[in-house]
Structure formats: structure tokens, C-alpha cells
Scaffold this active site. Structure first.
Site, short mmCIF file in Angstrom:
data_model
loop_
_atom_site.label_atom_id
_atom_site.label_comp_id
_atom_site.label_asym_id
_atom_site.label_seq_id
_atom_site.Cartn_x
_atom_site.Cartn_y
_atom_site.Cartn_z
CG ASN A 75 7.09 0.12 -0.29
OD1 ASN A 75 6.13 -0.33 0.10
ND2 ASN A 75 8.45 -0.44 -0.32
NE ARG B 191 10.81 -3.24 -3.64
CZ ARG B 191 11.46 -3.14 -2.45
NH1 ARG B 191 12.51 -3.90 -2.46
NH2 ARG B 191 11.18 -2.60 -1.26
CD1 TRP C 187 2.26 -8.44 -2.69
CD2 TRP C 187 2.02 -7.28 -0.91
NE1 TRP C 187 2.00 -9.41 -1.91
CE2 TRP C 187 1.66 -8.74 -0.65
CE3 TRP C 187 1.78 -6.44 0.26
CZ2 TRP C 187 1.13 -9.33 0.53
CZ3 TRP C 187 1.28 -6.95 1.57
CH2 TRP C 187 1.01 -8.09 1.72
CB CYS D 73 4.65 -1.05 -3.85
SG CYS D 73 3.12 -1.44 -2.79
#
Length: 608
Positions: free
Chosen positions: A100, A27, A74, A2
Site C-alpha cells: 500500500n 480500502r 485501489w 489498499c
């Protein structure tokens, strides 16, 4: 995988954060969100979808805040919806966290916090962090974060806000990249330099288990265990225009077209014609140590793994050193054998690939000398390896790697030349390779000028749902890479095989609806590849050939030909992959796919 950005300073935070998110969208692009300290409260907005959706939410709102954090996701834990978007808040709405990575023990922590009365609103592992920090918070955000992270197992890059600690951000990293950018009266935190380069080129890379306390004028770094750390400020040499599209419709096309320049950068100052060898001082090894190397392991993931396969052919074919190519994702799980003469190279564009880092650490744990081939100065792989070679490709934004791949192969050719001149290669042979290396960038430029031919081929086949790619020797890995590119960005199913393996199974798939891309260069197996083509045509398959310029006979044997210039056999992969990159690109555009941000993929895979 992310994107994270945080700002604390004197400017309005929201425009800076949104701008940074746009530079990080490669990303992660499942959802996005933002949290700011506004007045005496903490305000957040988040939603599923791309950053444009978040912009729509923010458009009619006026924020004066000068402190905030933002995130583009993500998805790993939990679907990509509004509830699972970051930031995540604690029970009281006082603490916001963006993250992340993956918290491996989040289930046990969630159960523990649930018994203490914490209520959760998402399916993510990240939300645990907000509640865990809340559990330890007594007015000191840094100490609460350190205490919380001491209970966490897994990877994280995080930024934390608390409404009771105005003008402060706490950031921490373990296995997931995070960088502090420092300016005058303002400081930043981000998961990638690209997000903050417009505002500062002075950065500090956080190391694993380090925690930073950031305010407008200062920042301090300590460990999770409260040991103070002296920061090392580095200056980034990239310019902002290197991460802009510069008039190209997509970053991927821009990066394909940059390859003549990036390949020159990869060899600049590294060739010694007088001695017929390459200069690779970054390896940090003495000649005596290199002479003792009797086995090399190349470890990587994805496209970098294909570069490693090419490297295997190069090193074994020139230096006569046995080479093994390992998937980094499997390396540490299979008890790899590391002997005294084993040298390990890990290859990663970002220098942050989680599986490749795990392979690096496993190899070092077993006593190997580990060298890196990566693109990003200051990345974790660059810092943790014993030495290595930067590929100097510049920032690569398109998720599907192109220029980094060719630069990795170019660097592997330099390593092969260096090792071979110490062992088996004559001065004359070394100089022949150097002459060929100098020509490669201009030869790539010649191929790029043939783009219209490649586009016309794509127009004939973009509606097909299956492709085969075939290659032999040095170009078998390029068949794999060509198939991967097509899969990644056009969502067409494609498989790569050694040409001779076609009749051992894949030939059953060939009919008039199966296009086959064959790398059929004028080399020692050319006649055998022509036989493979004949077998395809006998079954009514359509053949697209990548052939050597001047090959007069192949045009009559195939449906389409893309010609590339002649070069030494070991360097042909650097040229033969260019048409396949362009073919995949044009197919994806014709199918109306998101070329730079293909579904389910992210640029830097920082989770296992």
C-alpha cells in the site's frame, strides 16, 4: 489506499485471509489477491474485480497453508487488471509482496534492475519491491527487506513472504498504516484493525521506517537501519459488532443512523455546566499557552475540510480568534506563514490521510504547536501531534463519511466553547451552548424519523444529472458537503455555493431541469435566503428546502420542505447535514450505485 492482511500461525491461512480482505474491501476494490506458503512452494491467486471474484478462484482449491498474505487494491500505478493485482513476485517466484503506497523512484529502480536482468510482468511500482528484495536476498528475508527499503523513496506498507523462510512474514511501514496483531500461537499484520479484530484486540502500530519479523509465536521490530525497537502493545476497545452491518442494507445507512449515539460519545464527560465550558485535557496545553494563541489554522481534506470550514465560523463567532482553513494537500506547497501565536489543528477521520500528515509535519517543521482531531486511537496523526481530541465515532466503514463528519463538527463546537470561555463568552452564554449541545443527539434522532419524506423526494429527482446546493453563514459549508455526498455516491454532478453567490454565475444554469437544495433556516439571513429562493422559482427551478420546524411561510415558496428542529445558530450544521446525507443515500440506492464502495474512491487516502 489498499488493504493488506497477513497471517502466520497454526490455523488454515486462506479462510482467515479472505475474511480479513472482506473487512478491508472499503480500502480498495479494483482487484484482490492472495499468496500462501504451501508445502515447499509459494502459491498465489489474484484477479481484477471485487473479493467475490477471488473467492470464486479459490472455491475448489484446498490449501493447508498456515502462512500467507493477501491484498485488495485501489489502483495508482497501472490499470486494475489481473496482471497489476497484488501480490507481486520476483523473477524466480520465490518472494511475494503486497503493498500500500507509492514508490516515487520506481522508474529509476526499474531501470537499474532491468539492467541486472530482472524481468517485469506488470505496470505497477509495487513489483519493483519484489525484485529489489530478490536482489539482496541471501537467506535472510528481514535483512534483504531492510536493504531493499533503504533504496526506496516514497510511502509503503508492505508484507513479504519467501518460500525459503517458512512460517515467517516480514512487514514494514513508511507513511502507510500497518498494525501487528498478536495472539496465542498466531500473529497477524494488517493495514486496519478491522481485518483482525475477530481474532485479537492486542496490537502494535508500526511507526515510519520500522520493519517487523513475524512468526507464530513471536515478533520483533527494528528500523530499516537495523536499530532494534521495543514494541508497545495496545488493546483495542472496539467490538466486532461495531464493524458489522447489523441488519442495515449498507454501512452508510447504519452509520447515518448511529449519529445520535456517536454525537453523545463526542461530548460524553467533556461538558462542565458549572463553569459553562468544556473539558479538553487531551489538548495538552496550559491555559497560559492558549491565552497567547492569536491565530488558528485548520487543515484537512475532503469532508474533514468542510468540518474545518464550520469550525472557522464557530471559533471566530464565539472566541473571536482569526481562523484560516487550509486544504492539507496545498498547505506544504505554498510556504505557509506560521507565527509565534499560531495554533494548528489537523483533522482526519482515519488519522492516516497522507496529505494531512504532510501538512502536520510541515507545520511542526515551521515551529507550530499542532493538535489533532481524529477518530482512530493510535493512528499516525494521534501519535505525531502535540495533543488533540478524539471524536469517538467508532469505526466508519462507508467510504462517504457521515458520522465522523458530524462528530468532527461536535468536537469543533467543544473547542470553540473552550476557547470562547477563556476570552469573550459569559458563564450564562456558555451554559446556553451546553444546554443546546445536550439536545443535539435527540434532535438528530427526530430528523432520522423523517426518513420516508426524504426518500420520497429522492424518488422524484434521482434521474436528474445536476444539482445545486445553497447555504449561508454556518450552513454554506453544509451546502458544499451535501453536494460532495451526492457526487461521491450517486455520481450526479452537484455544486455547493453561498446562497448570495448564486446570482454571480450559477443562476445561468437554473431552469426546470435544475433541482436546487437550499438550506433556509430561521436565522439572521433568513429573509435574504427567501429572496434567493424567489430568484430560483422565477426561473422555474425546483427547490428542496431544509427549514426550521415551525417555519409556516416557506412551504408555499418551495417544492419540498425537510424540517429540522430549532437550535443555536452555531450548532445548526450538525442538524442540517443529516437530511442531505439521507437524500444522497436514497438517490444512490435508486440509481443502483454501490453506496459503500463508490467507484474510484477509497476510505483512507494514504497516498498523495
Amino acid at each position: 489506499m489498499c488493504g493488506i492482511i497477513g497471517y502466520v500461525g497454526r490455523e488454515k491461512a486462506v479462510p482467515l485471509l479472505v475474511e480479513g480482505l472482506k473487512r478491508l474491501e472499503y480500502r480498495g476494490y479494483d482487484s484482490a489477491g492472495i499468496a500462501v506458503l504451501e508445502g515447499e512452494g509459494l502459491i498465489f491467486e489474484k484477479c481484477a474485480g471485487k473479493i467475490s471474484a477471488l473467492e470464486s478462484l479459490l472455491r475448489n482449491k484446498n490449501f493447508d497453508s498456515t502462512t500467507g498474505i493477501a491484498h485488495t487494491r485501489w489502483a495508482t500505478h497501472g490499470e486494475p487488471n489481473d496482471l497489476n493485482a497484488h501480490p507481486h513476485l520476483d523473477c524466480q517466484g520465490n518472494i511475494a509482496v503486497v503493498h500500500n503506497g507509492i514508490i516515487e523512484n520506481y522508474r529509476s529502480l526499474r531501470e537499474l534492475l532491468g539492467r541486472k536482468g530482472h524481468k517485469f510482468t506488470s505496470d505497477t511500482d509495487t513489483e519493483i519491491l519484489a525484485h529489489l528484495i530478490e536482489e539482496y536476498y541471501d537467506g535472510d528475508l528481514l535483512e534483504a527487506t531492510q536493504a531493499a527499503l533503504s533504496q526506496v523513496e516514497g510511502t509503503y506498507g508492505i508484507a513479504v513472504l519467501c518460500k525459503n523462510n517458512p512460517h515467517q512474514i516480514v512487514a514494514a511501514r513508511n507513511g502507510s498504516p500497518l498494525v501487528i496483531g498478536t495472539g496465542k500461537g498466531e500473529n497477524f499484520v494488517a493495514s486496519d484493525v478491522a481485518a483482525i479484530l475477530r481474532h485479537t484486540n492486542r496490537v502494535v502500530y508500526l511507526e515510519d521506517r520500522e520493519v517487523a519479523l513475524i512468526d507464530p509465536d513471536n515478533f520483533s521490530i527494528s528500523t530499516v537501519d537495523k536499530v532494534e525497537v521495543t514494541p508497545e502493545i495496545q488493546e483495542i476497545s472496539w467490538t466486532l459488532d461495531q464493524i458489522e452491518k447489523e441488519g442495515y442494507p449498507h454501512f452508510m445507512l447504519k452509520e447515518i443512523c448511529e449519529q445520535p449515539v456517536t454525537l453523545r460519545n463526542a461530548i460524553r464527560g467533556r461538558l462542565n455546566y458549572e463553569e459553562g465550558t468544556s473539558r479538553l485535557n487531551g489538548l495538552n496545553l496550559q491555559y497560559e499557552e492558549l491565552h497567547l494563541v492569536d491565530r488558528i489554522i485548520l487543515s484537512a481534506c475532503g469532508t474533514a475540510w468542510h468540518a474545518a470550514l464550520v469550525g472557522e465560523y464557530m471559533i471566530e463567532g464565539t472566541a473571536m480568534i482569526p481562523v484560516e482553513v487550509e486544504y492539507a494537500s496545498e498547505f506544504r506547497y505554498r510556504s505557509p506563514i506560521i507565527n509565534e501565536g499560531t495554533l494548528v489543528f489537523v483533522i482526519s477521520q482515519s488519522g492516516e490521510t497522507a496529505d494531512t500528515l504532510a501538512a502536520l509535519r510541515e507545520a511542526k517543521r515551521k515551529g507550530a504547536t499542532v493538535l489533532g482531531i481524529c477518530n482512530v486511537v493510535g493512528s499516525t496523526i494521534a501519535r505525531e501531534t502535540d495533543g488533540g481530541v478524539y471524536i469517538h465515532a467508532g469505526p466508519e466503514i462507508g467510504v462517504a463519511s457521515t458520522k465522523a463528519f458530524t462528530s468532527q463538527m461536535m468536537v469543533l463546537s467543544l473547542i470553540s466553547l473552550f476557547l470562547a470561555r477563556m476570552r469573550t463568552l459569559s458563564l450564562e452564554q456558555g451554559r446556553e451552548i451546553i444546554d443546546a449541545l445536550y439536545k443535539i443527539p435527540d434532535q438528530v434522532n427526530e430528523i432520522l424519523k423523517n426518513d420516508s419524506t426524504i426518500q420520497s423526494i429522492a424518488e422524484k429527482y434521482y434521474q436528474k444529472n445536476n444539482f445545486l446546493y445553497l447555504g449561508r453563514g454556518f450552513n454554506f459549508p453544509i451546502a458544499l458537503e451535501g453536494a460532495l455526498k451526492l457526487k461521491e455516491i450517486s455520481y450526479i454532478h452537484a455544486e455547493g455555493y453561498p446562497s448570495a453567490e448564486m446570482k454571480h454565475g450559477p443562476i445561468a444554469l437554473i431552469d426546470e431541469n435544475m433541482p436546487v437544495v437550499v438550506i433556509a433556516l430561521k436565522d439572521k439571513v433568513h429573509d435574504k435566503v427567501l429572496s434567493n429562493i424567489a430568484e430560483i422559482k422565477a426561473r422555474k427551478g425546483k427547490v428542496i428546502a431544509v427549514a426550521t420546524r415551525g417555519d409556516s411561510e416557506i412551504a408555499d415558496k418551495v417544492d419540498h420542505v425537510i424540517y429540522i428542529p430549532q437550535t443555536l445558530e452555531l450548532l445548526t450544521p450538525i442538524l442540517s447535514v443529516i437530511p442531505l446525507q439521507l437524500l444522497a443515500y436514497h438517490m444512490a440506492v435508486l440509481r443502483d450505485c454501490n453506496v459503500d464502495q463508490p467507484r474510484n474512491l477509497a476510505k483512507s487516502v494514504t497516498v498523495e
